[in-house]
Design a protein around this motif. Structure first.
Motif, PDB file in Angstrom:
ATOM      1  N   LEU A  42       0.944  -1.185   0.327  1.00  0.00           N
ATOM      2  CA  LEU A  42       0.225   0.146   0.111  1.00  0.00           C
ATOM      3  C   LEU A  42       1.206   1.388  -0.139  1.00  0.00           C
ATOM      4  O   LEU A  42       0.869   2.209  -0.651  1.00  0.00           O
ATOM      5  CB  LEU A  42      -1.072   0.200   1.284  1.00  0.00           C
ATOM      6  N   LEU A  45       1.894   1.767  -3.512  1.00  0.00           N
ATOM      7  CA  LEU A  45       0.459   1.694  -3.965  1.00  0.00           C
ATOM      8  C   LEU A  45       0.276   3.821  -4.954  1.00  0.00           C
ATOM      9  O   LEU A  45      -0.420   3.395  -5.437  1.00  0.00           O
ATOM     10  CB  LEU A  45      -0.456   0.620  -4.220  1.00  0.00           C
ATOM     11  N   GLU A  46      -0.392   3.460  -3.260  1.00  0.00           N
ATOM     12  CA  GLU A  46      -1.187   4.684  -2.951  1.00  0.00           C
ATOM     13  C   GLU A  46      -0.518   6.192  -3.851  1.00  0.00           C
ATOM     14  O   GLU A  46      -0.548   6.953  -3.865  1.00  0.00           O
ATOM     15  CB  GLU A  46      -0.650   5.672  -1.267  1.00  0.00           C
ATOM     16  N   ARG A  59      -5.314  -0.169  -8.806  1.00  0.00           N
ATOM     17  CA  ARG A  59      -6.625  -0.626  -8.375  1.00  0.00           C
ATOM     18  C   ARG A  59      -6.843  -2.234  -6.964  1.00  0.00           C
ATOM     19  O   ARG A  59      -7.318  -2.068  -6.503  1.00  0.00           O
ATOM     20  CB  ARG A  59      -7.455  -0.306  -8.328  1.00  0.00           C
ATOM     21  N   ARG A  62      -4.323  -2.627  -5.020  1.00  0.00           N
ATOM     22  CA  ARG A  62      -4.908  -2.167  -3.636  1.00  0.00           C
ATOM     23  C   ARG A  62      -5.951  -3.265  -3.465  1.00  0.00           C
ATOM     24  O   ARG A  62      -6.318  -3.286  -1.878  1.00  0.00           O
ATOM     25  CB  ARG A  62      -5.398  -0.222  -3.957  1.00  0.00           C
ATOM     26  N   GLU A  78     -12.984  -0.307  -3.180  1.00  0.00           N
ATOM     27  CA  GLU A  78     -12.812  -0.770  -4.648  1.00  0.00           C
ATOM     28  C   GLU A  78     -12.620  -2.115  -5.235  1.00  0.00           C
ATOM     29  O   GLU A  78     -12.437  -1.646  -6.566  1.00  0.00           O
ATOM     30  CB  GLU A  78     -10.901  -1.066  -4.172  1.00  0.00           C
TER      31      GLU A  78
END
Length: 141
Positions: A42, A45-46, A59, A62, A78
């Motif tokens: 995470l 990814l953010e 996504r 995530r 999500e």
């Protein structure tokens, strides 16, 4: 002089020739998630999603991270977005069904689980439909 507890190692991003930063984030996050490191995934990814919020691959990673962390509300949000983008994605359908099942929303889970089972013909997907159907039947007895 730095204390032992103050040292922090940060690995540089691995980007292969011809690979974009988003592709690198996707590959690294996939590796982290397959080794069950959702927090680290995470964190990677953010920032990538801040630059490209509609990136389906990022996504998906995530959603997987949220599922591993049992952040079921975030995972559901999500996954609903992913299913909205591509209703024929068996992974997203199955994962949405599993998240709903984990929230004990069995009736809601059955639809996505059935769709995934039909689309993929995967034994695990069929087993999930059977399991949830049985749990619903046991409730009504």
């Amino acid at each position: 002089m730095m204390e032992k507890d103050e040292f922090e190692y940060a690995a540089p991003a691995v980007i292969f020739p011809g690979q974009t930063a988003h592709e690198s984030a996707y590959r690294t996050a996939h590796d982290l998630l397959s080794r069950r490191f959702p927090v680290e995934a995470l964190e990677l990814l953010e920032p990538a999603l801040a630059e490209d919020p509609d990136n389906i691959g990022l996504r998906t990673m995530r959603a997987w991270a949220y599922m591993l962390r049992a952040q079921l509300t975030k995972a559901e949000t999500e996954l609903r977005w992913l299913v909205g983008q591509d209703p024929s994605d068996a992974w997203s359908q199955h994962s949405l069904g599993r998240v709903l099942e984990r929230q004990d929303r069995l009736e809601d889970a059955l639809g996505p689980l059935r769709l995934a089972a039909v689309m993929s013909d995967d034994y695990d997907h069929q087993a999930a439909v059977y399991r949830v159907s049985n749990r619903i039947s046991q409730r009504s007895e």
